[in-house]
Design an enzyme around this catalytic site. Structure first.
Site, short mmCIF file in Angstrom:
data_model
loop_
_atom_site.label_atom_id
_atom_site.label_comp_id
_atom_site.label_asym_id
_atom_site.label_seq_id
_atom_site.Cartn_x
_atom_site.Cartn_y
_atom_site.Cartn_z
N TYR A 1 0.83 -1.21 0.00
CA TYR A 1 0.00 0.00 0.00
C TYR A 1 0.86 1.26 0.00
CZ TYR A 1 -3.27 3.53 1.79
OH TYR A 1 -4.03 4.66 1.96
N ASN B 1 7.70 -2.04 2.66
CA ASN B 1 6.71 -1.02 3.01
C ASN B 1 6.14 -1.37 4.39
OD1 ASN B 1 5.08 1.31 2.09
ND2 ASN B 1 3.36 -0.12 2.22
N GLY C 1 0.86 -7.11 5.29
CA GLY C 1 0.85 -8.28 4.42
C GLY C 1 2.27 -8.68 4.09
#
Length: 357
Positions: A133, A205, A278
């Site tokens: 994201y 990330n 994730g």
């Protein structure tokens, strides 16, 4: 002038790298990128494409295994990988809302790349597309990534050095609340009397600054947050995708075990794999090339490393992933935020980091 990589700063990572210290040290592996940047329009995103084989016409399977440490994310095609132990075609990484467009583009590219297969058989395209994201730095809801950007990244894939930091799918990514993104590294290892290579590529990330460590040093405490934006939210909400590729002969089962070791590699940086992250990993072997199973005989003959001898490969995977994450962060540069606007996500101070080691 490009920024130094982690080893250029004197960080003493363990293990022997390949000549590029990149996933492209594995023979036949290509990486291409499309980078989209226009901060005034809220564009800070892209696509990273990995081509594990230089095949065309008829696809050649690549043996594969996957592991999800934490499943708050997406990596398409993994159900088939779990059942079959192989995949065909490329691996692409982008932002969360770009998965559909990238899957569309990768499928169109596969139809062209393997035209003979799709023209003469009931072939189907199932590329692997993964995401993290980037909505802090990019207007993710504007769907900037298109199928054409994916095709461009695949066509641009090359064997040489791999761009890091704000490049490809990693353009808008943040790790440990530093600007980060794409990172890569490789290791050579010996099993029996044979030297093999394993390469890692990450889209980093993930992580909270307070938890950040490099080679056992508490970087989060030594480089604390100075801007309120990176401190929010307090919990870990990012993700990390790891792709590992080796030329060592391995089965799908063994490759799943290799993919699991990516969790140890990212854990060395301090993350616990937060609930909203994730953390999804893919491991591939380019050894044992052969025809699609439907074109092979009733009995397949392959070589495979004895599981009792595989530990040097596991260690090489852990080391390559650990260094890839740091390379992604070291390459990061100060980047203005999109949501909320008016802040800067900082690149790590490489001079300060060098001084710590």
């Amino acid at each position: 002038m490009s920024k130094p990589r982690a080893r250029d700063l004197g960080l003493p990572f363990a293990g022997q790298t390949g000549p590029l210290n990149a996933i492209t040290d594995v023979a036949g592996v290509r990486v291409g990128m499309t980078t989209l940047r226009d901060p005034e329009c809220g564009i800070c995103t892209g696509v990273t494409a990995i081509r594990p084989r230089d095949d065309a016409g008829l696809p050649v399977p690549v043996w594969a295994g996957h592991y999800a440490l934490n499943g708050n994310g997406e990596m398409t095609g993994t159900h088939w990988i779990d059942d079959a132990g192989y995949m065909i075609g490329p691996i692409c990484i982008t932002n969360t809302h770009g998965v559909g467009a990238v899957h569309h583009g990768a499928s169109k590219w596969m139809l062209r790349q393997y035209a003979q297969f799709f023209d003469t058989e009931h072939g189907w395209a199932m590329p692997v597309v993964a995401e993290t994201y980037d909505g802090v730095l990019n207007d993710i809801n504007a769907f900037h990534v298109t199928p054409e950007h994916t095709i461009a990244a695949l066509e641009a894939a090359s064997f040489g050095p791999v761009a890091e930091g704000a490049a490809g799918g990693g353009t808008g990514m943040i790790a440990y609340q530093f600007k980060a993104g794409t990172g890569t590294a490789s290791r050579r290892f010996v099993i029996g009397d044979q030297t093999y290579t394993i390469g890692a590529l990450v889209q980093a990330n993930h992580g909270r600054r307070a938890d950040f460590q490099i080679l056992g040093r508490a970087i989060g405490a030594l480089m604390p947050l100075t801007d309120p934006l990176p401190a929010l939210p307090q919990k870990e909400m990012g993700s990390i995708i790891v792709v590992l590729i080796t030329d060592a002969p391995l089965s799908g089962l063994s490759l799943r075990q290799v993919a699991k070791r990516a969790a140890i590699g990212i854990g060395r940086g301090g993350t616990a794999g937060g609930n909203s992250s994730g953390d999804i990993f893919l491991a591939l072997s380019t050894a044992n090339p052969g025809p699609m199973p439907q074109h092979a005989g009733a009995v397949l003959t392959k070589t495979e490393i004895n599981g009792e001898m595989i530990d040097p490969l596991y260690m090489a995977a852990v080391q390559a992933v650990e260094e890839s994450v740091v390379n992604a962060i070291v390459a990061g540069e100060d980047t203005p935020s999109f949501k909320p606007a008016g802040h800067i996500v900082p690149g790590i101070d490489t001079a300060q980091l060098k001084a710590l080691f």
